[in-house]
Design a protein around this motif. Structure first.
Motif, PDB file in Angstrom:
ATOM      1  N   GLU A   9     -16.114 -27.564 -11.762  1.00 42.39           N
ATOM      2  CA  GLU A   9     -16.969 -28.180 -12.777  1.00 42.39           C
ATOM      3  C   GLU A   9     -16.215 -29.288 -13.522  1.00 42.39           C
ATOM      4  OE1 GLU A   9     -20.050 -27.651 -13.055  1.00 42.39           O
ATOM      5  OE2 GLU A   9     -20.502 -25.635 -12.326  1.00 42.39           O
ATOM      6  N   LYS A  10     -14.940 -29.054 -13.785  1.00 37.41           N
ATOM      7  CA  LYS A  10     -14.133 -30.044 -14.499  1.00 37.41           C
ATOM      8  C   LYS A  10     -13.878 -31.287 -13.643  1.00 37.41           C
ATOM      9  CE  LYS A  10      -9.632 -30.672 -16.742  1.00 37.41           C
ATOM     10  NZ  LYS A  10      -8.342 -30.020 -17.116  1.00 37.41           N
ATOM     11  N   LEU A  11     -13.480 -31.066 -12.398  1.00 35.53           N
ATOM     12  CA  LEU A  11     -13.123 -32.190 -11.530  1.00 35.53           C
ATOM     13  C   LEU A  11     -14.344 -32.959 -11.024  1.00 35.53           C
ATOM     14  CD1 LEU A  11     -10.250 -30.633  -9.368  1.00 35.53           C
ATOM     15  CD2 LEU A  11     -10.050 -32.103 -11.379  1.00 35.53           C
ATOM     16  N   ARG A  12     -15.490 -32.311 -11.008  1.00 31.28           N
ATOM     17  CA  ARG A  12     -16.697 -32.955 -10.476  1.00 31.28           C
ATOM     18  C   ARG A  12     -16.999 -34.262 -11.195  1.00 31.28           C
ATOM     19  NH1 ARG A  12     -21.974 -29.442 -11.005  1.00 31.28           N
ATOM     20  NH2 ARG A  12     -21.503 -29.833 -13.207  1.00 31.28           N
ATOM     21  N   GLY A  13     -16.702 -34.308 -12.485  1.00 31.60           N
ATOM     22  CA  GLY A  13     -16.975 -35.513 -13.248  1.00 31.60           C
ATOM     23  C   GLY A  13     -16.106 -36.695 -12.866  1.00 31.60           C
ATOM     24  N   GLN A  99     -17.840 -30.264   3.571  1.00 31.11           N
ATOM     25  CA  GLN A  99     -18.828 -30.934   2.739  1.00 31.11           C
ATOM     26  C   GLN A  99     -18.185 -31.767   1.644  1.00 31.11           C
ATOM     27  OE1 GLN A  99     -21.810 -30.418   3.854  1.00 31.11           O
ATOM     28  NE2 GLN A  99     -21.597 -28.504   4.999  1.00 31.11           N
ATOM     29  N   GLY A 100     -18.951 -32.724   1.147  1.00 30.97           N
ATOM     30  CA  GLY A 100     -18.600 -33.454  -0.054  1.00 30.97           C
ATOM     31  C   GLY A 100     -19.576 -33.065  -1.155  1.00 30.97           C
ATOM     32  N   LEU A 101     -20.496 -33.980  -1.473  1.00 31.74           N
ATOM     33  CA  LEU A 101     -21.506 -33.683  -2.490  1.00 31.74           C
ATOM     34  C   LEU A 101     -22.554 -32.691  -2.002  1.00 31.74           C
ATOM     35  CD1 LEU A 101     -22.164 -37.239  -4.010  1.00 31.74           C
ATOM     36  CD2 LEU A 101     -20.774 -35.388  -4.967  1.00 31.74           C
ATOM     37  N   HIS A 112     -12.973 -32.626  -3.482  1.00 30.64           N
ATOM     38  CA  HIS A 112     -11.750 -32.044  -4.038  1.00 30.64           C
ATOM     39  C   HIS A 112     -10.525 -32.840  -3.590  1.00 30.64           C
ATOM     40  CE1 HIS A 112     -10.494 -27.899  -5.697  1.00 30.64           C
ATOM     41  NE2 HIS A 112      -9.503 -28.735  -5.874  1.00 30.64           N
ATOM     42  N   LEU A 113     -10.430 -33.081  -2.287  1.00 35.97           N
ATOM     43  CA  LEU A 113      -9.281 -33.825  -1.771  1.00 35.97           C
ATOM     44  C   LEU A 113      -9.292 -35.280  -2.240  1.00 35.97           C
ATOM     45  CD1 LEU A 113      -8.971 -32.445   1.858  1.00 35.97           C
ATOM     46  CD2 LEU A 113      -7.183 -32.395   0.107  1.00 35.97           C
ATOM     47  N   GLY A 114     -10.470 -35.872  -2.274  1.00 33.66           N
ATOM     48  CA  GLY A 114     -10.560 -37.255  -2.708  1.00 33.66           C
ATOM     49  C   GLY A 114     -10.107 -37.441  -4.143  1.00 33.66           C
ATOM     50  N   VAL A 115     -10.578 -36.568  -5.029  1.00 37.40           N
ATOM     51  CA  VAL A 115     -10.218 -36.670  -6.439  1.00 37.40           C
ATOM     52  C   VAL A 115      -8.725 -36.426  -6.637  1.00 37.40           C
ATOM     53  CG1 VAL A 115     -10.468 -35.535  -8.677  1.00 37.40           C
ATOM     54  CG2 VAL A 115     -12.498 -36.158  -7.368  1.00 37.40           C
ATOM     55  N   SER A 169     -21.617 -36.383   4.002  1.00 34.67           N
ATOM     56  CA  SER A 169     -21.793 -36.509   2.555  1.00 34.67           C
ATOM     57  C   SER A 169     -20.604 -37.223   1.939  1.00 34.67           C
ATOM     58  CB  SER A 169     -22.015 -35.141   1.896  1.00 34.67           C
ATOM     59  OG  SER A 169     -20.973 -34.241   2.182  1.00 34.67           O
ATOM     60  N   VAL A 170     -20.862 -37.821   0.797  1.00 34.55           N
ATOM     61  CA  VAL A 170     -19.834 -38.535   0.041  1.00 34.55           C
ATOM     62  C   VAL A 170     -18.828 -37.533  -0.514  1.00 34.55           C
ATOM     63  CG1 VAL A 170     -19.424 -39.838  -2.080  1.00 34.55           C
ATOM     64  CG2 VAL A 170     -21.330 -40.461  -0.570  1.00 34.55           C
ATOM     65  N   GLY A 171     -17.552 -37.884  -0.405  1.00 33.55           N
ATOM     66  CA  GLY A 171     -16.518 -37.100  -1.062  1.00 33.55           C
ATOM     67  C   GLY A 171     -16.041 -37.784  -2.325  1.00 33.55           C
ATOM     68  N   HIS A 172     -15.568 -39.033  -2.186  1.00 39.15           N
ATOM     69  CA  HIS A 172     -15.008 -39.761  -3.323  1.00 39.15           C
ATOM     70  C   HIS A 172     -14.803 -41.213  -2.921  1.00 39.15           C
ATOM     71  CE1 HIS A 172     -12.888 -40.294  -7.078  1.00 39.15           C
ATOM     72  NE2 HIS A 172     -11.713 -40.501  -6.523  1.00 39.15           N
TER      73      HIS A 172
END
Length: 210
Positions: A9-13, A99-101, A112-115, A169-172
């Motif tokens: 939830e924190k990293l999603r932003g 998956q991404g989004l 997760h990996l992208g961020v 799906s988009v990751g980052h």
């Protein structure tokens, strides 16, 4: 489990759904194979134009997080980060087997990996985890939006005539259109992108030979 969800939830932003940087020169495929608690994480780096392999890294270890749907990244991210750190060339794009989004909390493995790395990332999965899509043409290049609730979370993509689609799906730091275009470019002959095929082979070999 609650702590892991809180991390998501924190990293999603921090996820950026926008094309950042230039067209990647090197593209990495990432995958993890398991045998009980043993694992092998592989990153295979390809030249984005020729699709020839230019580098790879395989890291062996043990799982430190249980298998919980929706929290799969916590099993794979530590080993994949270790493998990425062993590459001699920095990838311009991460192609994750997952998956991404297109995730219940919109934060799958590719996000997760992208961020965490700051590298553009996409998810390419063999099956849809969340969402549904409409009719899909049978020709290579046919796409249909993957929709979950009110959100377009990805796309079903036909990479070869008449074969089952993959779910992109988009990751980052990419848009969905760019993610789809990259997957089609990376899958000239088979259902799965070359990045995914080679990373899958590398981690299986790493597990067998470890």
């Amino acid at each position: 489990m609650q702590e892991a969800v809180a991390v998501q939830e924190k990293l999603r932003g921090l996820v950026e759904v926008a094309d950042v940087g230039t067209t990647p020169q090197y593209v990495a495929g990432l995958d993890v194979a398991y045998d009980g608690d043993r694992l092998a994480a592989a990153v295979v780096l390809l030249d984005a134009t020729t699709l020839e392999e230019v580098d790879r890294a395989v890291v062996r270890g043990a799982t430190a997080f249980p298998y919980i749907p929706g929290l799969f990244a916590f099993r794979e991210v530590p080993a994949l980060l270790s493998a990425l750190a062993e590459l001699t060339i920095r990838p311009g794009l991460l192609v994750c087997d997952g998956q991404g989004l297109a995730h219940p909390r919109r934060f799958g493995l590719a996000c997760h990996l992208g961020v965490l790395t700051g590298i553009p990332a996409i998810g390419v999965a063999k099956t849809a985890y969340v969402g549904t899509h409409g009719a899909l043409g049978i020709a290579r290049g046919a796409t249909a939006e993957l929709v979950d609730g009110d959100d377009v979370v990805g796309a079903a993509v036909r990479t070869q005539d008449g074969v089952k689609p993959v779910y992109v799906s988009v990751g980052h730091r990419v848009t969905l259109a760019t993610a789809v275009a990259q997957v089609l470019r990376l899958a000239p002959a088979y259902r799965l992108p070359e990045t995914t095929r080679l990373a899958d082979r590398a981690c299986r070999e790493g597990l067998r030979d470890g």
